[in-house]
Design a protein around this motif. Sequence first.
Motif, PDB file in Angstrom:
ATOM      1  N   VAL A  41       0.939  -1.292   0.059  1.00  0.00           N
ATOM      2  CA  VAL A  41      -0.032  -0.019   0.271  1.00  0.00           C
ATOM      3  C   VAL A  41       0.973   1.298  -0.030  1.00  0.00           C
ATOM      4  O   VAL A  41       0.527   2.167  -0.619  1.00  0.00           O
ATOM      5  CB  VAL A  41      -0.856   0.035   1.124  1.00  0.00           C
ATOM      6  CG1 VAL A  41      -1.960   1.299   1.161  1.00  0.00           C
ATOM      7  CG2 VAL A  41      -1.697  -1.161   1.247  1.00  0.00           C
ATOM      8  N   ASP A  42       1.904   1.044   0.660  1.00  0.00           N
ATOM      9  CA  ASP A  42       2.833   2.535   0.755  1.00  0.00           C
ATOM     10  C   ASP A  42       3.554   2.642  -0.771  1.00  0.00           C
ATOM     11  O   ASP A  42       3.473   3.754  -1.060  1.00  0.00           O
ATOM     12  CB  ASP A  42       4.015   2.082   1.867  1.00  0.00           C
ATOM     13  CG  ASP A  42       5.007   3.383   1.936  1.00  0.00           C
ATOM     14  OD1 ASP A  42       4.608   4.315   2.142  1.00  0.00           O
ATOM     15  OD2 ASP A  42       6.273   3.123   1.195  1.00  0.00           O
ATOM     16  N   ILE A  91      -2.232   2.139   7.406  1.00  0.00           N
ATOM     17  CA  ILE A  91      -1.831   0.878   6.685  1.00  0.00           C
ATOM     18  C   ILE A  91      -2.118  -0.136   7.597  1.00  0.00           C
ATOM     19  O   ILE A  91      -2.692  -1.271   7.287  1.00  0.00           O
ATOM     20  CB  ILE A  91      -0.909   0.813   5.799  1.00  0.00           C
ATOM     21  CG1 ILE A  91      -0.760   2.201   4.788  1.00  0.00           C
ATOM     22  CG2 ILE A  91      -0.731  -0.291   5.068  1.00  0.00           C
ATOM     23  CD1 ILE A  91       0.571   2.276   3.999  1.00  0.00           C
TER      24      ILE A  91
END
Length: 557
Positions: free
Chosen positions: A286-287, A413
């Motif tokens: 996700v990063d 996240i």
Amino acid sequence: MTTHLNRRRFLVAGSAATLGVTGTTLAEGTAQAAPAPGAAGGTGGAGVLTVTPQDARYPDLTSGLNQRWTSAPEQIVLPRTTAQVVEQVQGAVSRGKRISVRGGGHCFEDFVHNAEVQVVIDMNLMDDVYFDEQRGAFAVEGGATLLRVYEELYKSWGVTLPGGACFSVGVGGHVSGGGYGMLSRRYGLTVDHLEAVEVVVVDAQGRARSVVAGRDKSDPNHELFWAHTGGGGGNFGVITKYWFRSPGATGSDPRKVLPAPPAEVLVTSASWPWEKVTKEGFVKLVDFYGKWLEANSAPNSPYADLCSWLFLNHKSLGSLGMLVQIDATVPNAAKLLTDFLNGFTRALGLSDTPKVPQQSGDRGISEYFTTYRLPWLRATKFVGTSAAQQTDPTMRGKHKSAFHRKGLAAAAIETIHDQLTTTEHRARFAGLVLPASGGAISSRSSSDTAVAQRDSIMKITYETYWNDRTDDAPNVDWVRNIYRAVYAATGGVPVPNEHTDGCYINYPDADLSDPEFNTSKVPWTELYYKGNYQRLQRTKRTWDPRNVFRHRQSIRP
């Protein structure tokens, strides 16, 4: 001269006057008043279709796609012309009846179907799409669905609009809320190509009339036009027609006034089984996506022709997913695509080599990726059917949205990971969808249209779908809990700041106006519209002073 080219008929009318009230192309600043009581409506004797509770069709017309919301109106009316819409609105107003308007039936909240509604104006029979030679623009009636628009524009003229992927969505609400889709990073929002709109409004004396409002700022009705470039549906009147012509388009050739889609696209579907995803890998995935979007969201990015949707699915669904589309005709399209895909594989600590087919109609399959090379219209239909819950008329759902100007922080996240993996959840689908934004969308200012969120890199949807009403409470609670946890530092909502930028009006969420769920002190109006709300209110006071068109989160006069 107005040319109708569609699946039902071919009509060339000598002038606007020859069309009378059934197909009038009105000049900007003009209006069509309600006909006298008993006046004939329709073309060739085709009158308004009226459905009452005794009619076998009634149950199919008293709910939309989301089965949480139903209504029990006295009648549903299906007009065929603008004049008939005027007549039906006038009749309902004169009788003091509460009106709602239905287009494609995809509203996430109860704005169309609720207990207060007495008359539903269903626009489904008004779905014509044609080139209006008088305006030099494409006319799209308010009841058309996106697929109807895509097929007619592309098959007849080789052009399209950058609209939504879910092809059964109706244009009435989709366009008035801004409109976004797989081509928006290249061509902007749907409303960036809007040239004019025809709306049936009600004045202070309670008289219904149709008004055409245009993009030209010298048009006396321009503020009504502007309000339909992101103000959302159900606010100002009944949208009976849109006209589309791209800014800067020249000449009268229909093939040149709207964008041509790519002749061919590459579409990749990715699936990463949850058993191969560690928490560290999830955070890195996700990063990576957020940082990639931060670096590749400028209008001149080499990736402006790539659109991606990352699916952070609940563990009960078995895997994470992604859908990617890129113009196959741009230089180095295959390399751009595989470089992008490889970033996700590395983030997860996995190994795979995506395969890109060279021949149209073929697909390349690797362990985690399946890539198709398809003609554009076929790809559009394929993408539109890739998520069954988007078109299943038996589903119940709850949705929340958030515009993000930067990628998600690591703590957020981790919170998402925990909510997706450590909570039990009974649903057909539950999770987050992270569509890429940016590109041409960000080339406009926040006040050019009523869509204020122009520099966001993605808009996240938090959603869950289920079948049984007995599962309503746990599903709604699940979405509320994950949303509140991610935005806990800002009162449980994505307030406009350097990281987040409010919410998407086309994904309405009634919780935003409930202080139990929004403790930020930022009103729902600012979350949707930011600094544009006061201008929308002025338009509301001018064009709907009696507040005839209203719902739980409509513009307040």
